[in-house]
Write an enzyme that holds these catalytic residues in place. Structure first.
Site, short mmCIF file in Angstrom:
data_model
loop_
_atom_site.label_atom_id
_atom_site.label_comp_id
_atom_site.label_asym_id
_atom_site.label_seq_id
_atom_site.Cartn_x
_atom_site.Cartn_y
_atom_site.Cartn_z
NE ARG A 1 -1.92 -1.92 3.37
CZ ARG A 1 -2.40 -2.66 4.36
NH1 ARG A 1 -3.69 -2.71 4.57
NH2 ARG A 1 -1.60 -3.34 5.15
CE LYS B 1 4.45 -18.01 13.93
NZ LYS B 1 5.39 -16.96 14.31
CG HIS C 1 11.65 -19.24 10.75
ND1 HIS C 1 10.62 -18.86 11.58
CD2 HIS C 1 12.79 -19.07 11.47
CE1 HIS C 1 11.14 -18.47 12.74
NE2 HIS C 1 12.43 -18.58 12.70
CG HIS D 1 8.56 -21.79 15.57
ND1 HIS D 1 8.26 -21.85 14.23
CD2 HIS D 1 8.68 -20.47 15.86
CE1 HIS D 1 8.22 -20.62 13.74
NE2 HIS D 1 8.47 -19.77 14.70
CE LYS E 1 8.21 -12.87 21.53
NZ LYS E 1 9.17 -13.45 20.60
C1 BG6 Z 1 8.84 -16.17 14.97
C2 BG6 Z 1 8.04 -15.53 16.06
O1 BG6 Z 1 8.06 -17.11 14.27
O2 BG6 Z 1 9.94 -16.84 15.53
C3 BG6 Z 1 8.90 -14.57 16.88
O3 BG6 Z 1 6.95 -14.82 15.51
C4 BG6 Z 1 10.14 -15.29 17.37
O4 BG6 Z 1 8.17 -14.05 17.98
C5 BG6 Z 1 10.84 -15.99 16.22
O5 BG6 Z 1 10.98 -14.31 17.95
C6 BG6 Z 1 11.99 -16.84 16.71
O6 BG6 Z 1 12.70 -17.31 15.60
P1 BG6 Z 1 14.27 -17.60 15.69
O7 BG6 Z 1 14.62 -18.12 14.35
O8 BG6 Z 1 14.90 -16.30 16.04
O9 BG6 Z 1 14.42 -18.61 16.80
#
Ligand code: BG6
Length: 483
Positions: free
Chosen positions: A38, A140, A170, A232, A332
Site C-alpha cells: 500500500r 504463519k 522457518h 515451531h 520471551k
Molecule cells: C517467529 C516468532 O516465528 O519466531 C517470533 O513470531 C520469534 O516471535 C521468532 O521471535 C523466533 O525465531 P528464531 O529463528 O529467532 O528462533
C-alpha cells in the site's frame, strides 16, 4: 511477487535470502522481484530498500556488488491496497508484458489480508498457467484456531491446488532441525533406544532473550501459544517423535509427522489448565541492562493477560511413546536465546556407585542443540580418578562450527530454494496444520472456559517463574539447566 514488500519480513529475511542464493550461484535463471504494497513507493525506492536490506541483514561479507545488481536490476512495484482489483489487473498486465514463465507469490502481508489476496489472485486468473508453474508461500500465523484455519484452507483451495501451496515454518529450514531426522535415521545406534522402553521424558525448549519489541499489536492476539507453540514447538516435537518415513520425500515425511500430531492427547477443560503453565514477564535485568516489563511495552494494554511464557506437558498416545511426557516450554525475555531438544533416558535398574557433583538425576541425556551453539551432546557417568569409586557426569560434544566451520545458512535461504525447486518436504501440509490446530484449540478452549484475571509473572532475565519449576516438579522431574 512479494505481497507486503514494505514490511519487516521482506527486509530482514526474504531479500537477504534471495541475495545469498545469488551469491552462492544457486539462482542461475533471471529473476524479477515484483513488490505489491500500500505504501507510496516506486521502483527506485524498492531498489534502495533492497540495497539497505542486503547491507544490514545479509550474512556474507563483503557485499558482492554484482550479485546485488542482479537482484536490483529487474524490479517492479505495484502500489495498491490488497482488496483493490485494479492493483491485480496491473499485476496481470505486468506478468503478461514480462512474459514470465514461473511465478511465486509470497504472502508476507498481514495475515488478515491473506484470504483477500488469494481471492483477488483467483479473480484475475493468475493462479494457474499453462506454460510454467505458479506457487504460493503463506507465512504463519495460518489461522488462529481450528475453525479459522479451516476457513482459510477452504479459501486457499478455491484458487490453488495443494501442490502449489507452501505453508512456511522457518524452523524447518534450520540446518539443525533437519539434522534431527538425519541423526535419527542415518545412525543405527540411537533409534533402538528412541522409545518408551528407554526414554524417561523429553524436554523441548525455545527460549528467547528478545522481548515483544514493537510487535505488541500482533502479539496480543497471539501469545506464545500461537506465536511459537502451535508451529515451531510442535514441529520440533513431530520430528523428534515421528516414525521413520518410507522415503525422504514430501509426502512420506509429512505422512509420519501428521500421525504424531493426531496422536497428541487433547487437553480439554480443566486438563488444559493442569497441563500448561502460563506467565508474563515483568521488568528485570538482562545482560546487566534493565529491561521493561511486558505491560510497559508500547501498545500492550495494562490489563493484558497474554502469556509470554508457556510450559506444557504433552503426551503422544501411540505405541512408541505411550506414557512418556514431552515437556515443551517457550518464553520471551529469558536469560538468553536457546533452542534444544533433550531426551532424558531412564535410570539403571540398580545403582552400584556413588555420584559426585550430581543432583541425582539419571545421567544419560542426549541434547540436540538447535541454536545458537549448534551441536549435539551426550552425557553419561564416568569414574572419577582415585581409589574410591565415585562417578562424575561427563559429556561428549559435537559442535557444528568446530566440525564444519562457519555459520549455518539462514533458514529462509533453504526454504526459498526449496519452493523454487518445487520441494515441499520442509513445508507443512494442509492436514498437518489442521491436526496441530486441533490440539492447540483444545487448550485454547480450556483456557477460555476458565479465564484468569492475572497471570503469574517472572522477572525478565530469569528462566521463568518458580511456578514453572513446580509444574514439572509435580512429576518429580526438573527443567534441565541450560548449559
Ligand atoms: C517467529 C516468532 O516465528 O519466531 C517470533 O513470531 C520469534 O516471535 C521468532 O521471535 C523466533 O525465531 P528464531 O529463528 O529467532 O528462533
Amino acid at each position: 511477487m512479494i505481497f507486503g514488500v514494505t514490511g519487516d519480513l521482506t527486509h530482514r529475511k526474504l531479500i537477504p535470502a534471495l541475495y545469498e542464493l545469488i551469491v552462492a550461484g544457486r539462482l542461475s535463471w533471471p529473476i524479477i522481484v515484483i513488490g505489491f504494497a500500500r505504501r507510496d513507493w516506486d521502483e527506485n525506492q524498492l531498489r534502495s530498500v533492497i540495497r539497505d536490506a542486503v547491507e544490514k541483514n545479509a550474512r556474507s561479507r563483503p557485499i558482492d556488488e554484482s550479485a546485488l545488481s542482479r537482484l536490483m536490476e529487474n524490479v517492479s512495484y505495484i502500489r495498491s491496497s490488497f482488496d483493490e482489483p485494479e492493483g491485480y489487473r496491473r499485476l496481470k498486465d505486468l506478468l503478461a508484458d514480462r512474459n514470465l514463465t514461473h511465478c511465486l507469490f509470497y504472502l508476507a502481508a498481514p495475515p488478515d489480508a491473506y484470504a483477500e489476496i488469494i481471492h483477488q489472485i483467483g479473480q484475475q486468473e493468475l493462479a494457474q498457467r499453462s506454460d510454467g508453474w505458479t506457487r504460493v508461500v503463506i507465512e504463519k500465523p495460518y489461522g488462529r484456531d481450528l475453525p479459522s484455519a479451516q476457513a482459510l484452507e477452504a479459501d486457499v483451495h478455491k484458487v490453488f491446488h495443494e501442490n502449489q501451496i507452501y505453508r512456511i515454518d522457518h524452523y524447518l529450514g534450520k540446518e539443525t532441525v533437519q539434522n534431527i531426522l538425519v541423526f535419527r535415521f542415518s545412525n543405527g545406534i540411537f533409534e533402538p533406544l528412541w522409545n518408551r522402553a528407554y526414554v524417561d521424558h523429553v524436554q523441548i525448549t525455545v527460549a528467547e532473550e528478545v522481548g515483544v519489541g514493537t510487535r505488541a499489536g500482533y502479539y496480543e492476539t497471539a501469545g506464545v501459544i500461537r506465536d511459537i507453540f502451535q508451529n515451531h514447538l510442535l514441529q520440533l516435537l513431530t520430528l523428534t517423535a515421528m516414525e521413520a518415513p518410507v522415503g525422504f520425500n514430501a509426502d512420506a515425511v509429512r505422512d509420519e509427522k501428521v500421525k504424531v500430531l493426531r496422536a497428541l492427547r487433547p487437553w480439554r477443560e480443566a486438563e488444559a489448565l493442569n497441563n500448561t503453565y502460563r506467565a508474563q514477564y515483568v521488568s528485570g535485568l538482562l545482560d546487566g541492562q534493565k529491561v521493561i516489563g511486558y505491560k510497559d511495552e508500547p501498545g500492550v494494554p495494562p490489563a493484558s493477560v497474554t502469556e509470554t511464557y508457556l510450559a506444557a506437558r504433552v503426551f503422544v498416545d501411540n505405541w512408541r511413546w505411550a506414557g512418556v511426557p514431552f515437556y515443551l516450554r517457550s518464553g520471551k525475555r529469558l536469560p538468553r536465546q536457546l533452542t534444544e531438544v533433550v531426551l532424558q533416558f531412564k535410570q539403571v535398574p540398580l545403582s552400584l556407585f556413588d555420584w559426585r557433583n550430581f543432583a541425582g538425576d539419571a545421567p544419560n541425556v542426549l541434547a540436540l542443540n538447535i541454536q545458537p551453539d549448534e551441536g549435539i551432546t551426550l552425557s553419561f557417568g564416568a569414574k572419577a580418578p582415585g581409589p574410591i569409586n565415585t562417578i562424575e557426569p561427563v559429556r561428549m560434544n559435537f559442535s557444528y562450527s568446530e566440525t564444519f566451520g562457519g555459520e549455518p545458512p539462514e533458514a529462509y535461504e533453504r526454504l526459498l530454494l526449496d519452493v523454487l525447486s518445487g520441494d515441499a518436504t520442509l513445508f507443512t501440509r494442509s492436514d498437518e496444520v489442521q491436526a496441530a490446530w486441533a490440539f492447540v484449540t483444545s487448550l485454547l478452549q480450556g483456557w477460555e472456559d476458565h479465564p484468569v484475571r492475572n497471570l503469574p509473572v517472572y522477572e525478565a532475565g530469569t528462566w521463568g517463574p518458580p511456578g514453572a519449576d513446580e509444574f514439572i516438579g509435580r512429576d518429580n522431574r526438573a527443567w534441565r539447566d541450560p548449559v
